[in-house]
Design a protein around this motif. Structure first.
Motif, PDB file in Angstrom:
ATOM      1  N   ILE A  24       1.460  -3.664  -1.959  1.00 47.58           N
ATOM      2  CA  ILE A  24      -0.011  -4.323  -2.234  1.00 47.58           C
ATOM      3  C   ILE A  24      -0.918  -4.301  -1.444  1.00 47.58           C
ATOM      4  CG2 ILE A  24      -0.172  -7.466  -1.868  1.00 47.58           C
ATOM      5  CD1 ILE A  24       3.608  -6.340  -1.516  1.00 47.58           C
ATOM      6  N   LYS A  25      -1.713  -4.878  -2.383  1.00 49.18           N
ATOM      7  CA  LYS A  25      -3.840  -4.929  -1.550  1.00 49.18           C
ATOM      8  C   LYS A  25      -3.881  -6.257  -1.453  1.00 49.18           C
ATOM      9  CE  LYS A  25      -5.781  -3.501  -6.359  1.00 49.18           C
ATOM     10  NZ  LYS A  25      -7.006  -3.792  -6.931  1.00 49.18           N
ATOM     11  N   LEU A  26      -4.658  -6.158   0.180  1.00 48.95           N
ATOM     12  CA  LEU A  26      -4.678  -7.558   0.569  1.00 48.95           C
ATOM     13  C   LEU A  26      -5.751  -8.195   0.520  1.00 48.95           C
ATOM     14  CD1 LEU A  26      -3.644  -5.579   4.584  1.00 48.95           C
ATOM     15  CD2 LEU A  26      -2.059  -7.705   3.095  1.00 48.95           C
ATOM     16  N   LYS A  27      -6.153  -7.529   0.077  1.00 51.42           N
ATOM     17  CA  LYS A  27      -7.265  -8.798  -0.862  1.00 51.42           C
ATOM     18  C   LYS A  27      -7.652  -9.286  -1.320  1.00 51.42           C
ATOM     19  CE  LYS A  27     -12.312  -7.601  -2.959  1.00 51.42           C
ATOM     20  NZ  LYS A  27     -12.853  -5.862  -3.207  1.00 51.42           N
ATOM     21  N   ASP A  28      -7.116  -9.125  -2.371  1.00 53.27           N
ATOM     22  CA  ASP A  28      -6.375 -10.067  -3.519  1.00 53.27           C
ATOM     23  C   ASP A  28      -5.066 -10.952  -3.503  1.00 53.27           C
ATOM     24  OD1 ASP A  28      -6.148  -7.981  -5.144  1.00 53.27           O
ATOM     25  OD2 ASP A  28      -7.080  -7.629  -6.483  1.00 53.27           O
ATOM     26  N   GLU A  29      -4.305  -9.748  -2.406  1.00 53.25           N
ATOM     27  CA  GLU A  29      -2.666 -10.389  -2.468  1.00 53.25           C
ATOM     28  C   GLU A  29      -1.979 -10.136  -4.046  1.00 53.25           C
ATOM     29  OE1 GLU A  29      -2.968 -14.287  -0.586  1.00 53.25           O
ATOM     30  OE2 GLU A  29      -2.216 -13.138   1.384  1.00 53.25           O
ATOM     31  N   THR A  30      -2.426  -8.777  -4.495  1.00 48.62           N
ATOM     32  CA  THR A  30      -2.198  -8.117  -6.121  1.00 48.62           C
ATOM     33  C   THR A  30      -1.168  -6.636  -5.886  1.00 48.62           C
ATOM     34  OG1 THR A  30      -3.428  -6.827  -6.460  1.00 48.62           O
ATOM     35  CG2 THR A  30      -3.895  -8.958  -7.328  1.00 48.62           C
ATOM     36  N   VAL A  31      -0.423  -6.762  -6.306  1.00 53.44           N
ATOM     37  CA  VAL A  31       0.736  -6.138  -6.227  1.00 53.44           C
ATOM     38  C   VAL A  31      -0.075  -4.484  -7.139  1.00 53.44           C
ATOM     39  CG1 VAL A  31       3.172  -4.302  -7.178  1.00 53.44           C
ATOM     40  CG2 VAL A  31       3.124  -6.711  -5.888  1.00 53.44           C
ATOM     41  N   TRP A  32      -1.347  -3.526  -6.401  1.00 49.44           N
ATOM     42  CA  TRP A  32      -1.309  -2.257  -6.982  1.00 49.44           C
ATOM     43  C   TRP A  32      -0.631  -1.481  -7.490  1.00 49.44           C
ATOM     44  CZ3 TRP A  32      -3.584   2.257  -2.851  1.00 49.44           C
ATOM     45  CH2 TRP A  32      -4.723   2.401  -3.902  1.00 49.44           C
ATOM     46  N   ALA A  33       0.749  -1.150  -6.766  1.00 46.24           N
ATOM     47  CA  ALA A  33       1.521   0.178  -8.122  1.00 46.24           C
ATOM     48  C   ALA A  33       3.148  -0.260  -6.801  1.00 46.24           C
ATOM     49  CB  ALA A  33       0.940   1.377  -7.344  1.00 46.24           C
ATOM     50  N   SER A  34       4.101   0.265  -8.103  1.00 44.76           N
ATOM     51  CA  SER A  34       5.181   0.720  -7.494  1.00 44.76           C
ATOM     52  C   SER A  34       5.718   1.088  -8.650  1.00 44.76           C
ATOM     53  CB  SER A  34       6.124  -1.297  -7.505  1.00 44.76           C
ATOM     54  OG  SER A  34       5.704  -1.651  -9.058  1.00 44.76           O
ATOM     55  N   THR A  35       6.919   1.039  -7.497  1.00 46.55           N
ATOM     56  CA  THR A  35       7.878   2.416  -8.138  1.00 46.55           C
ATOM     57  C   THR A  35       8.922   1.669  -9.557  1.00 46.55           C
ATOM     58  OG1 THR A  35       9.936   1.914  -6.748  1.00 46.55           O
ATOM     59  CG2 THR A  35       8.594   3.522  -6.250  1.00 46.55           C
ATOM     60  N   LEU A  36       9.091   2.476 -10.278  1.00 44.35           N
ATOM     61  CA  LEU A  36      10.186   2.434 -11.328  1.00 44.35           C
ATOM     62  C   LEU A  36      11.119   1.146 -10.616  1.00 44.35           C
ATOM     63  CD1 LEU A  36       9.709   2.583 -14.325  1.00 44.35           C
ATOM     64  CD2 LEU A  36      11.327   4.720 -14.161  1.00 44.35           C
ATOM     65  N   GLY A  37      11.081  -0.398 -11.664  1.00 42.52           N
ATOM     66  CA  GLY A  37      12.417  -1.610 -11.712  1.00 42.52           C
ATOM     67  C   GLY A  37      12.291  -1.805 -10.194  1.00 42.52           C
ATOM     68  N   PHE A  38      11.357  -2.055  -9.735  1.00 44.79           N
ATOM     69  CA  PHE A  38      10.784  -2.549  -8.566  1.00 44.79           C
ATOM     70  C   PHE A  38       9.383  -3.510  -9.033  1.00 44.79           C
ATOM     71  CE2 PHE A  38       9.401  -3.009  -3.958  1.00 44.79           C
ATOM     72  CZ  PHE A  38      10.233  -3.737  -3.328  1.00 44.79           C
ATOM     73  N   ASN A  39      10.164  -4.522  -9.649  1.00 37.95           N
ATOM     74  CA  ASN A  39       9.695  -6.026 -10.096  1.00 37.95           C
ATOM     75  C   ASN A  39       8.816  -6.733  -9.025  1.00 37.95           C
ATOM     76  OD1 ASN A  39       9.486  -4.099 -13.187  1.00 37.95           O
ATOM     77  ND2 ASN A  39      11.196  -5.643 -13.155  1.00 37.95           N
ATOM     78  N   LEU A  40       7.576  -6.270  -8.786  1.00 39.77           N
ATOM     79  CA  LEU A  40       7.300  -7.680  -8.075  1.00 39.77           C
ATOM     80  C   LEU A  40       6.513  -8.232  -8.343  1.00 39.77           C
ATOM     81  CD1 LEU A  40       6.318  -5.649  -4.507  1.00 39.77           C
ATOM     82  CD2 LEU A  40       8.438  -6.687  -4.498  1.00 39.77           C
TER      83      LEU A  40
END
Length: 129
Positions: A24-40
């Motif tokens: 998660i990028k703190l700057k804009d509190e968005t998910v930058w990357a995730s592994t397959l099946g981990f839907n944040l």
């Protein structure tokens, strides 16, 4: 798969003791990357960010409700939050720019999950300086 997703897979998933991971990028509190099946979802990113910056004491005392599961706190400080629910767990580690998140499930060793995530966080901290 992009470079960051490959990093998550190579450093975490391949240990066989990390079920899912995300950054998660703190700057804009968005998910930058995730592994397959981990839907944040965006609310999950906000929840983890506020756990570190606003609610650390509450997380320590009460745990955290994350993705429809209540986790008890094992450890919570300004850099790391370790949470457990029976045979499952959630680990979050903060750097200056990111929150790295990993989960483990039954049959996986929590200590290996923690060590892998903390090492990856250290890699990011080195890159930030």
């Amino acid at each position: 798969m992009n470079q960051i997703q490959s990093l998550l897979s190579d450093c975490l998933i391949r240990t066989k003791h990390v079920e899912h991971a995300a950054i998660i990028k703190l700057k804009d509190e968005t998910v930058w990357a995730s592994t397959l099946g981990f839907n944040l979802q965006p609310q999950h990113a906000l929840l983890l960010s506020s756990a570190f910056f606003k609610n650390l004491l509450h997380v320590r005392r009460e745990g955290l409700y994350f993705k429809e599961t209540h986790y008890k706190c094992v450890r919570a400080d300004e850099c790391s939050i370790y949470l457990k629910n029976e045979d499952r767990g959630l680990i979050a580690v903060k750097t200056d720019s990111y929150i790295l998140v990993a989960t483990y499930s039954e049959g996986m060793y929590p200590s290996v999950c923690v060590e892998a995530l903390e090492k990856l966080a250290e890699y990011f901290r080195d890159k930030e300086n």
